[in-house]
Design a protein around this motif. Structure first.
Motif, PDB file in Angstrom:
ATOM      1  N   GLU A  52       0.822  -1.219   0.000  1.00  0.00           N
ATOM      2  CA  GLU A  52       0.000   0.000   0.000  1.00  0.00           C
ATOM      3  C   GLU A  52       0.852   1.264   0.000  1.00  0.00           C
ATOM      4  N   PHE A  53       1.921   1.242   0.792  1.00  0.00           N
ATOM      5  CA  PHE A  53       2.750   2.427   0.905  1.00  0.00           C
ATOM      6  C   PHE A  53       3.605   2.619  -0.349  1.00  0.00           C
ATOM      7  N   THR A  54       4.176   1.540  -0.854  1.00  0.00           N
ATOM      8  CA  THR A  54       4.978   1.613  -2.067  1.00  0.00           C
ATOM      9  C   THR A  54       4.165   2.160  -3.233  1.00  0.00           C
ATOM     10  N   GLN A 108       9.881   9.267  -9.693  1.00  0.00           N
ATOM     11  CA  GLN A 108      10.761   8.412  -8.908  1.00  0.00           C
ATOM     12  C   GLN A 108      10.326   6.964  -9.104  1.00  0.00           C
ATOM     13  N   ASN A 109      11.241   6.040  -8.884  1.00  0.00           N
ATOM     14  CA  ASN A 109      10.938   4.613  -9.004  1.00  0.00           C
ATOM     15  C   ASN A 109      10.861   3.992  -7.614  1.00  0.00           C
ATOM     16  N   PHE A 110       9.836   3.174  -7.380  1.00  0.00           N
ATOM     17  CA  PHE A 110       9.586   2.612  -6.050  1.00  0.00           C
ATOM     18  C   PHE A 110       9.640   1.090  -6.095  1.00  0.00           C
ATOM     19  N   ILE A 111      10.348   0.521  -5.114  1.00  0.00           N
ATOM     20  CA  ILE A 111      10.538  -0.925  -5.042  1.00  0.00           C
ATOM     21  C   ILE A 111      10.132  -1.405  -3.654  1.00  0.00           C
ATOM     22  N   GLY A 112       9.147  -2.268  -3.588  1.00  0.00           N
ATOM     23  CA  GLY A 112       8.750  -2.883  -2.332  1.00  0.00           C
ATOM     24  C   GLY A 112       9.423  -4.234  -2.185  1.00  0.00           C
ATOM     25  N   VAL A 113       9.979  -4.493  -1.003  1.00  0.00           N
ATOM     26  CA  VAL A 113      10.694  -5.748  -0.757  1.00  0.00           C
ATOM     27  C   VAL A 113       9.980  -6.548   0.313  1.00  0.00           C
ATOM     28  N   ASP A 114       9.679  -7.795  -0.001  1.00  0.00           N
ATOM     29  CA  ASP A 114       9.048  -8.695   0.969  1.00  0.00           C
ATOM     30  C   ASP A 114       9.274 -10.122   0.486  1.00  0.00           C
ATOM     31  N   ILE A 115       9.194 -11.074   1.400  1.00  0.00           N
ATOM     32  CA  ILE A 115       9.390 -12.471   1.027  1.00  0.00           C
ATOM     33  C   ILE A 115       8.068 -13.170   0.734  1.00  0.00           C
ATOM     34  N   LYS A 116       6.967 -12.574   1.152  1.00  0.00           N
ATOM     35  CA  LYS A 116       5.660 -13.211   1.000  1.00  0.00           C
ATOM     36  C   LYS A 116       5.064 -12.910  -0.380  1.00  0.00           C
ATOM     37  N   GLY A 117       5.027 -13.929  -1.225  1.00  0.00           N
ATOM     38  CA  GLY A 117       4.528 -13.733  -2.574  1.00  0.00           C
ATOM     39  C   GLY A 117       3.068 -13.357  -2.641  1.00  0.00           C
ATOM     40  N   SER A 118       2.253 -13.896  -1.743  1.00  0.00           N
ATOM     41  CA  SER A 118       0.823 -13.582  -1.771  1.00  0.00           C
ATOM     42  C   SER A 118       0.565 -12.141  -1.359  1.00  0.00           C
ATOM     43  N   ARG A 119       1.433 -11.562  -0.529  1.00  0.00           N
ATOM     44  CA  ARG A 119       1.295 -10.154  -0.150  1.00  0.00           C
ATOM     45  C   ARG A 119       1.744  -9.259  -1.306  1.00  0.00           C
ATOM     46  N   GLY A 177      -2.125   1.010 -14.069  1.00  0.00           N
ATOM     47  CA  GLY A 177      -1.159   1.459 -15.059  1.00  0.00           C
ATOM     48  C   GLY A 177       0.006   2.228 -14.475  1.00  0.00           C
ATOM     49  N   ILE A 178       0.355   1.939 -13.239  1.00  0.00           N
ATOM     50  CA  ILE A 178       1.468   2.614 -12.570  1.00  0.00           C
ATOM     51  C   ILE A 178       2.753   1.876 -12.929  1.00  0.00           C
ATOM     52  N   GLU A 179       3.607   2.517 -13.691  1.00  0.00           N
ATOM     53  CA  GLU A 179       4.792   1.842 -14.216  1.00  0.00           C
ATOM     54  C   GLU A 179       6.064   2.101 -13.411  1.00  0.00           C
ATOM     55  N   ASN A 180       6.001   2.990 -12.433  1.00  0.00           N
ATOM     56  CA  ASN A 180       7.198   3.294 -11.631  1.00  0.00           C
ATOM     57  C   ASN A 180       7.204   2.514 -10.314  1.00  0.00           C
ATOM     58  N   VAL A 181       6.642   1.298 -10.352  1.00  0.00           N
ATOM     59  CA  VAL A 181       6.588   0.415  -9.183  1.00  0.00           C
ATOM     60  C   VAL A 181       7.111  -0.964  -9.565  1.00  0.00           C
ATOM     61  N   ALA A 182       7.892  -1.552  -8.656  1.00  0.00           N
ATOM     62  CA  ALA A 182       8.299  -2.949  -8.799  1.00  0.00           C
ATOM     63  C   ALA A 182       8.349  -3.576  -7.412  1.00  0.00           C
ATOM     64  N   PHE A 183       8.311  -4.898  -7.384  1.00  0.00           N
ATOM     65  CA  PHE A 183       8.380  -5.626  -6.117  1.00  0.00           C
ATOM     66  C   PHE A 183       9.463  -6.691  -6.214  1.00  0.00           C
ATOM     67  N   LEU A 184      10.297  -6.743  -5.195  1.00  0.00           N
ATOM     68  CA  LEU A 184      11.369  -7.713  -5.114  1.00  0.00           C
ATOM     69  C   LEU A 184      11.031  -8.736  -4.044  1.00  0.00           C
ATOM     70  N   ARG A 185      10.916  -9.980  -4.459  1.00  0.00           N
ATOM     71  CA  ARG A 185      10.603 -11.034  -3.504  1.00  0.00           C
ATOM     72  C   ARG A 185      11.895 -11.708  -3.038  1.00  0.00           C
ATOM     73  N   THR A 186      12.291 -11.370  -1.832  1.00  0.00           N
ATOM     74  CA  THR A 186      13.499 -11.941  -1.258  1.00  0.00           C
ATOM     75  C   THR A 186      13.523 -11.682   0.239  1.00  0.00           C
TER      76      THR A 186
END
Length: 220
Positions: free
Chosen positions: A54-56, A66-77, A89-98
């Protein structure tokens, strides 16, 4: 595993805004977020323990340059934030699962412009100190990955974790504190976050918990 989770995991595999094991970009992304993921030179802002994102996603709406990356290990979240960004259609967001302990495997030195630590697990037992995202081990890692003028933000409802973190940061000569409060929504910084709240922040606030906030950077 439930059918719902299986569907979400499959969508994560297909969604280009999710960087996770099994995708070629997962092994290539370190030092290459701007080139390979976002295709632009804009600053990278990272949220740790992003949960549902939500925050990312909220920050990405406010700051399209700006580009925003959310990091979490939980894939369902992660799926929730990923699918929301895709639908809008927000293209400046990515999520890193680790695991966050492995953050330095996915970012080069000073690749991150700004870092958010939002409502992490407090790990209250003394034996779990090393697992706290504000422990010396993690602070040393952030020092390497975040630009010298980059601000690190920390928000929590947990008084014990906040006091621990504040005392630790105050004890380090390589850190300059830019501000802190034990009651964020009665502070001078309350409007700086544009009303964006995580699910946990909303839940804690509704229960009357005061939100604590700290921001600092590493000295040059």
């Amino acid at each position: 595993m439930s059918r719902k989770k299986l569907v979400r995991f499959k969508e994560n595999e297909l969604n280009p805004n999710v960087v996770q094991a099994g995708k070629a970009i997962f092994e290539e992304i370190k030092g290459n977020w701007n080139e390979k993921q976002f295709k632009n030179p804009n600053p990278l802002v990272v949220e740790l323990a992003c949960g549902r994102g939500e925050f990312t996603v909220g920050l990405a709406r406010v700051f399209p340059n700006q580009n925003f990356i959310g990091v979490d290990i939980k894939g369902s979240r992660i799926w929730k934030g990923s699918s929301t960004a895709t639908a809008e259609g927000i293209e400046n967001v990515a999520f890193l699962r680790t695991q966050i302990q492995q953050l330095d495997q996915f970012f080069s030195e000073e690749e991150i412009s700004e870092l958010w630590i939002t409502f992490p697990d407090p790990f209250p037992r003394d034996g779990d100190e090393k697992r706290r995202l504000t422990s010396p081990k993690f602070l040393d890692m952030y020092k390497s990955l975040v630009k010298r003028d980059g601000i690190i933000h920390f928000k929590t409802d947990n008084t014990g974790l906040f006091d621990y973190s504040l005392e630790l940061v105050q004890s380090r000569e390589d850190i300059e504190i830019l501000g802190f409060t034990h009651d964020f929504y009665q502070s001078e910084w309350k409007d700086d976050h544009f009303g964006i709240q995580t699910r946990y922040e909303k839940m804690f606030s509704e229960k009357g918990e005061k939100i604590k906030y700290l921001k600092f950077h590493f000295r040059n």
